[in-house]
Design a protein around this motif. Structure first.
Motif, PDB file in Angstrom:
ATOM      1  N   LEU A  97       5.874  -6.837  -2.374  1.00  0.00           N
ATOM      2  CA  LEU A  97       6.043  -6.068  -1.141  1.00  0.00           C
ATOM      3  C   LEU A  97       7.360  -6.476  -0.508  1.00  0.00           C
ATOM      4  O   LEU A  97       7.774  -7.632  -0.624  1.00  0.00           O
ATOM      5  CB  LEU A  97       4.939  -6.419  -0.132  1.00  0.00           C
ATOM      6  N   CYS A  98       8.030  -5.542   0.166  1.00  0.00           N
ATOM      7  CA  CYS A  98       9.177  -5.947   0.978  1.00  0.00           C
ATOM      8  C   CYS A  98       9.239  -5.100   2.241  1.00  0.00           C
ATOM      9  O   CYS A  98       8.523  -4.117   2.379  1.00  0.00           O
ATOM     10  CB  CYS A  98      10.475  -5.866   0.198  1.00  0.00           C
ATOM     11  N   PHE A  99      10.085  -5.516   3.175  1.00  0.00           N
ATOM     12  CA  PHE A  99      10.251  -4.791   4.432  1.00  0.00           C
ATOM     13  C   PHE A  99      11.333  -3.723   4.275  1.00  0.00           C
ATOM     14  O   PHE A  99      12.245  -3.872   3.448  1.00  0.00           O
ATOM     15  CB  PHE A  99      10.672  -5.742   5.553  1.00  0.00           C
ATOM     16  N   ALA A 100      11.243  -2.677   5.091  1.00  0.00           N
ATOM     17  CA  ALA A 100      12.301  -1.665   5.146  1.00  0.00           C
ATOM     18  C   ALA A 100      12.425  -1.191   6.583  1.00  0.00           C
ATOM     19  O   ALA A 100      11.416  -1.037   7.280  1.00  0.00           O
ATOM     20  CB  ALA A 100      11.979  -0.493   4.230  1.00  0.00           C
ATOM     21  N   VAL A 157       2.773  -1.735   7.501  1.00  0.00           N
ATOM     22  CA  VAL A 157       3.700  -2.062   8.585  1.00  0.00           C
ATOM     23  C   VAL A 157       3.892  -3.577   8.655  1.00  0.00           C
ATOM     24  O   VAL A 157       2.935  -4.340   8.488  1.00  0.00           O
ATOM     25  CB  VAL A 157       3.141  -1.538   9.935  1.00  0.00           C
ATOM     26  N   GLY A 158       5.146  -3.985   8.876  1.00  0.00           N
ATOM     27  CA  GLY A 158       5.433  -5.416   9.032  1.00  0.00           C
ATOM     28  C   GLY A 158       6.193  -5.664  10.323  1.00  0.00           C
ATOM     29  O   GLY A 158       6.799  -4.755  10.889  1.00  0.00           O
ATOM     30  N   GLY A 159       6.155  -6.895  10.782  1.00  0.00           N
ATOM     31  CA  GLY A 159       6.894  -7.244  11.995  1.00  0.00           C
ATOM     32  C   GLY A 159       6.924  -8.743  12.184  1.00  0.00           C
ATOM     33  O   GLY A 159       6.361  -9.497  11.383  1.00  0.00           O
ATOM     34  N   TYR A 160       7.599  -9.152  13.241  1.00  0.00           N
ATOM     35  CA  TYR A 160       7.714 -10.584  13.531  1.00  0.00           C
ATOM     36  C   TYR A 160       7.638 -10.787  15.037  1.00  0.00           C
ATOM     37  O   TYR A 160       8.464 -10.261  15.792  1.00  0.00           O
ATOM     38  CB  TYR A 160       9.038 -11.131  12.991  1.00  0.00           C
ATOM     39  N   HIS A 183      -0.517   6.238  12.539  1.00  0.00           N
ATOM     40  CA  HIS A 183       0.189   7.478  12.209  1.00  0.00           C
ATOM     41  C   HIS A 183       0.479   7.611  10.720  1.00  0.00           C
ATOM     42  O   HIS A 183       0.811   8.692  10.249  1.00  0.00           O
ATOM     43  CB  HIS A 183       1.525   7.549  12.966  1.00  0.00           C
ATOM     44  N   LEU A 184       0.428   6.494  10.002  1.00  0.00           N
ATOM     45  CA  LEU A 184       0.772   6.542   8.572  1.00  0.00           C
ATOM     46  C   LEU A 184      -0.455   6.997   7.790  1.00  0.00           C
ATOM     47  O   LEU A 184      -1.582   6.666   8.139  1.00  0.00           O
ATOM     48  CB  LEU A 184       1.192   5.155   8.075  1.00  0.00           C
ATOM     49  N   ARG A 185      -0.207   7.726   6.740  1.00  0.00           N
ATOM     50  CA  ARG A 185      -1.329   8.033   5.848  1.00  0.00           C
ATOM     51  C   ARG A 185      -1.175   7.163   4.619  1.00  0.00           C
ATOM     52  O   ARG A 185      -0.527   7.519   3.651  1.00  0.00           O
ATOM     53  CB  ARG A 185      -1.327   9.516   5.475  1.00  0.00           C
ATOM     54  N   VAL A 186      -1.768   5.966   4.714  1.00  0.00           N
ATOM     55  CA  VAL A 186      -1.662   4.987   3.628  1.00  0.00           C
ATOM     56  C   VAL A 186      -3.066   4.484   3.318  1.00  0.00           C
ATOM     57  O   VAL A 186      -3.824   4.161   4.229  1.00  0.00           O
ATOM     58  CB  VAL A 186      -0.779   3.793   4.064  1.00  0.00           C
ATOM     59  N   ARG A 187      -3.399   4.451   2.052  1.00  0.00           N
ATOM     60  CA  ARG A 187      -4.707   3.890   1.665  1.00  0.00           C
ATOM     61  C   ARG A 187      -4.633   2.371   1.649  1.00  0.00           C
ATOM     62  O   ARG A 187      -3.636   1.801   1.209  1.00  0.00           O
ATOM     63  CB  ARG A 187      -5.088   4.381   0.272  1.00  0.00           C
ATOM     64  N   ASP A 188      -5.658   1.700   2.105  1.00  0.00           N
ATOM     65  CA  ASP A 188      -5.709   0.230   2.150  1.00  0.00           C
ATOM     66  C   ASP A 188      -4.417  -0.342   2.724  1.00  0.00           C
ATOM     67  O   ASP A 188      -3.713  -1.101   2.051  1.00  0.00           O
ATOM     68  CB  ASP A 188      -5.937  -0.344   0.747  1.00  0.00           C
ATOM     69  N   PRO A 189      -4.090   0.036   3.957  1.00  0.00           N
ATOM     70  CA  PRO A 189      -2.797  -0.388   4.502  1.00  0.00           C
ATOM     71  C   PRO A 189      -2.741  -1.898   4.744  1.00  0.00           C
ATOM     72  O   PRO A 189      -3.778  -2.556   4.909  1.00  0.00           O
ATOM     73  CB  PRO A 189      -2.711   0.366   5.827  1.00  0.00           C
ATOM     74  N   ILE A 190      -1.521  -2.376   4.787  1.00  0.00           N
ATOM     75  CA  ILE A 190      -1.260  -3.787   5.069  1.00  0.00           C
ATOM     76  C   ILE A 190      -0.542  -3.886   6.398  1.00  0.00           C
ATOM     77  O   ILE A 190       0.339  -3.066   6.702  1.00  0.00           O
ATOM     78  CB  ILE A 190      -0.404  -4.407   3.941  1.00  0.00           C
ATOM     79  N   LEU A 191      -0.896  -4.877   7.195  1.00  0.00           N
ATOM     80  CA  LEU A 191      -0.165  -5.178   8.417  1.00  0.00           C
ATOM     81  C   LEU A 191       0.214  -6.655   8.333  1.00  0.00           C
ATOM     82  O   LEU A 191      -0.650  -7.515   8.171  1.00  0.00           O
ATOM     83  CB  LEU A 191      -1.044  -4.889   9.640  1.00  0.00           C
ATOM     84  N   SER A 192       1.508  -6.929   8.415  1.00  0.00           N
ATOM     85  CA  SER A 192       1.944  -8.315   8.302  1.00  0.00           C
ATOM     86  C   SER A 192       2.714  -8.761   9.533  1.00  0.00           C
ATOM     87  O   SER A 192       3.611  -8.069  10.011  1.00  0.00           O
ATOM     88  CB  SER A 192       2.811  -8.504   7.057  1.00  0.00           C
ATOM     89  N   ARG A 212      -5.462  -4.702   6.020  1.00  0.00           N
ATOM     90  CA  ARG A 212      -5.435  -6.079   5.520  1.00  0.00           C
ATOM     91  C   ARG A 212      -4.319  -6.796   6.278  1.00  0.00           C
ATOM     92  O   ARG A 212      -3.155  -6.378   6.230  1.00  0.00           O
ATOM     93  CB  ARG A 212      -5.119  -6.055   4.025  1.00  0.00           C
ATOM     94  N   VAL A 213      -4.671  -7.834   7.026  1.00  0.00           N
ATOM     95  CA  VAL A 213      -3.671  -8.546   7.833  1.00  0.00           C
ATOM     96  C   VAL A 213      -3.148  -9.752   7.053  1.00  0.00           C
ATOM     97  O   VAL A 213      -3.916 -10.620   6.635  1.00  0.00           O
ATOM     98  CB  VAL A 213      -4.269  -9.008   9.183  1.00  0.00           C
ATOM     99  N   LEU A 214      -1.839  -9.778   6.847  1.00  0.00           N
ATOM    100  CA  LEU A 214      -1.191 -10.882   6.132  1.00  0.00           C
ATOM    101  C   LEU A 214      -0.357 -11.699   7.116  1.00  0.00           C
ATOM    102  O   LEU A 214       0.621 -11.202   7.669  1.00  0.00           O
ATOM    103  CB  LEU A 214      -0.281 -10.349   5.022  1.00  0.00           C
ATOM    104  N   LEU A 215      -0.744 -12.950   7.314  1.00  0.00           N
ATOM    105  CA  LEU A 215       0.019 -13.888   8.145  1.00  0.00           C
ATOM    106  C   LEU A 215       1.054 -14.591   7.278  1.00  0.00           C
ATOM    107  O   LEU A 215       0.757 -15.013   6.173  1.00  0.00           O
ATOM    108  CB  LEU A 215      -0.895 -14.970   8.715  1.00  0.00           C
ATOM    109  N   ARG A 216       2.244 -14.782   7.827  1.00  0.00           N
ATOM    110  CA  ARG A 216       3.312 -15.373   7.017  1.00  0.00           C
ATOM    111  C   ARG A 216       3.703 -16.791   7.461  1.00  0.00           C
ATOM    112  O   ARG A 216       4.756 -17.297   7.055  1.00  0.00           O
ATOM    113  CB  ARG A 216       4.563 -14.485   7.082  1.00  0.00           C
ATOM    114  N   SER A 217       2.869 -17.450   8.224  1.00  0.00           N
ATOM    115  CA  SER A 217       3.166 -18.811   8.711  1.00  0.00           C
ATOM    116  C   SER A 217       3.735 -19.679   7.591  1.00  0.00           C
ATOM    117  O   SER A 217       3.239 -19.679   6.476  1.00  0.00           O
ATOM    118  CB  SER A 217       1.887 -19.478   9.224  1.00  0.00           C
TER     119      SER A 217
END
Lengths: 351, 351
Positions: A97-100, A157-160, A183-192, A212-217
């Motif tokens: 996965l990467c950010f854009a 969606v990702g953020g910091y 607003h996104l139409r994504v199956r099994d979305p990820i939020l990081s 699915r929430v991914l913590l990046r600590s």
């Protein structure tokens, strides 16, 4: 610099337990240590995979057999993209996965994609911040571009949030991320999200999140005696992380009253987010006692400790550090010690 | 980060020529690069040997066959002293010098000496400075202790003038060093000074000095686009050093007008004595043009370039650096490029 084995284990288990308790997953930021031996411990404690900041960090982790990697950054480097695309084709079990945050980036990624698409998280930023779209509307444009571009796939969606100052700001920001996700139409979305400074707020706010929430600590693995000690969520909730890194150095000279010159410097210890903190002195007879004073200046190879003390040339002094991310990168090999300060393991870093 | 081959050669030859012209010898500070391939070039250009800051740097140089090493620092570490003592016994051609500024240090050194004595330079410091005796009288006490201690031998006087602000201060300091030297009864004495910021004054002032003068300049080999560009003696006398280091990084995103986020950070470039300076952009079509703006912030893996420009995600931007000593230590391998930016050599560093 040495790392305390018991503190490392405590921290790895503590953070893994926190994520489990709140139904989140941990993708520890590998940039902090770049130490495969420590990543193995984090995986064993249940980590989803790892976060990195650059394509070269991703490739180093691949060489060490890591199967799930999130590059929490924009990626536009053709060589990096092509190598990752080749790796995706070579190994069907590799998840990337990467950010854009711009349509321009999506176009570059699309140009260098291989048979398996690049999966991206559209990044939400903050005005005046680092990367990331400044508005939800801007993010939705990038997301639409990702959904339309061949070789690119939108994953969430990702953020910091680590630079935000208050829990209210974090809550508002997380709200915007969830709004974007809706607003996104994504199956099994990820939020990081980041997860070092505000994982308590994140845990509560995202408890009912369908993604699915991914913590990046990252820094939690060693914690510190500086900014993380000051800012850890464990100052607000029950639990603790323990500082695991220590610098040991000799007193070289005490040239004036109140001035002690110690044999470590910018090559050995972090100095970007607070200077090292003196802890204890060990004399030739093996006796240990606390050390007063303050590190007020660091040169390339020396530090200046001020304050009244009875330190003498040849005394060994230990220091806690501030900011693990600029500590590990100064050492190619890191001794791990037990509670008696006996070295029990040597850990290699790959920066 | 890449190094420019022609600039490295120019700088090595320029500084070697300057020392020759003034009858001084060059013991370049190896801590700057810790790159044996570059040390070999400096030796070939006539260097006396090398300066280091720590016992471990001395041992790394020994592993690379360096015969003359000056440790321009106090040394009190028993393990370091014993290893150096063993190395002195093993190899009669190994010459080792170090600084001393306290009687306590002389006692420690004496305790760990081997068959061949440790040769020391009594260090003259400055009030409020780093190491070094604060007065000539204090230095003479340390010198007397060195002359009396078994296993220790006095070889001369050392000091560091790089932190002084004016030529008058440097002249006064050099005068004190010579006065100290006049009081010592040492055959073929050595006088060692820094030599990066004030080598013009040193050259003139010490032209008639009977001692062997060892300059320890280190950063000259790459020079920079920051503090050394601002402070080189070549701003006062004829001649020049050329900046040899460049950081190349991609534009990751341009999230707001006037904000460009670039893909290098504290892991890649120095940030302790001025931030990197943008130089040129190279686009996908191979065209190069100058870049305006200023780096105002660095994170672990990103930098913020502000100012109006037309940079786009994917553009490659080059930056000059400030402070070579915290540049090399961030890279295990450094590509050397020719005038077309073709990589012609890979240089390993040993930090």
């Amino acid at each position: 610099m040495v790392a305390d084995r018991a503190a490392l284990r405590h921290n790895i288990d503590t953070m893994a337990g926190f994520a489990r308790e709140y139904g989140m997953e941990l993708a520890p930021h590998a940039k902090t240590t770049m130490a495969p031996a420590l990543l193995a411990d984090q995986l064993e404690a249940g980590a989803w995979g790892f976060t990195v900041a650059t394509p070269s960090q991703a490739l180093i982790l691949r060489e060490h057999g890591i199967e799930r990697i999130m590059l929490a950054n924009e990626i536009v480097d053709p060589a990096g993209l092509r190598t990752i695309a080749a790796e995706l084709e070579r190994d069907p079990s590799f998840e990337f996965l990467c950010f854009a945050d711009s349509v321009a980036q999506i176009e570059i990624m699309s140009r260098h994609a291989g048979a398996r698409p690049f999966r991206v998280l559209a990044e939400l930023g903050q005005p005046g911040g680092r990367g990331g779209c400044r508005t939800v509307a801007g993010l939705l444009d990038v997301a639409a571009a990702a959904q339309a571009a061949p070789g690119v796939e939108l994953a969430g969606v990702g953020g910091y949030e680590g630079t935000l100052d208050t829990a209210d700001q974090v809550r508002a920001y997380l709200g915007d991320m969830r709004e974007a996700l809706d607003h996104l139409r994504v199956r099994d979305p990820i939020l990081s999200v980041g997860g070092s400074m505000w994982f308590d707020v994140i845990g509560r706010e995202l408890a009912d999140c369908q993604a699915r929430v991914l913590l990046r600590s990252g820094a939690y693995i060693t914690h510190d005696d500086g900014i993380y000690r000051e800012r850890t969520p464990y100052n607000r909730i029950a639990g603790e992380l323990r500082p695991a890194l220590e610098i040991w150095a000799h007193v070289l000279t005490t040239p004036e009253p109140g001035m002690t010159i110690v044999g470590f410097g910018k090559r050995d210890a972090p100095y970007d987010e607070g200077l090292p903190v003196p802890k204890a002195v060990r004399r030739a007879d093996g006796e240990s006692s606390p050390v007063k004073g303050e590190v007020v200046k660091m040169w390339d190879q020396h530090a200046l400790l001020t304050g009244e003390n009875d330190l003498r040339p040849g005394d060994l002094v230990s220091f806690g550090i501030s900011h693990p991310c600029t500590a590990f990168d100064k050492w190619r090999v890191l001794p791990v010690v037990d509670e008696r300060h006996v070295v029990v393991e040597l850990i290699a870093t790959y920066f």
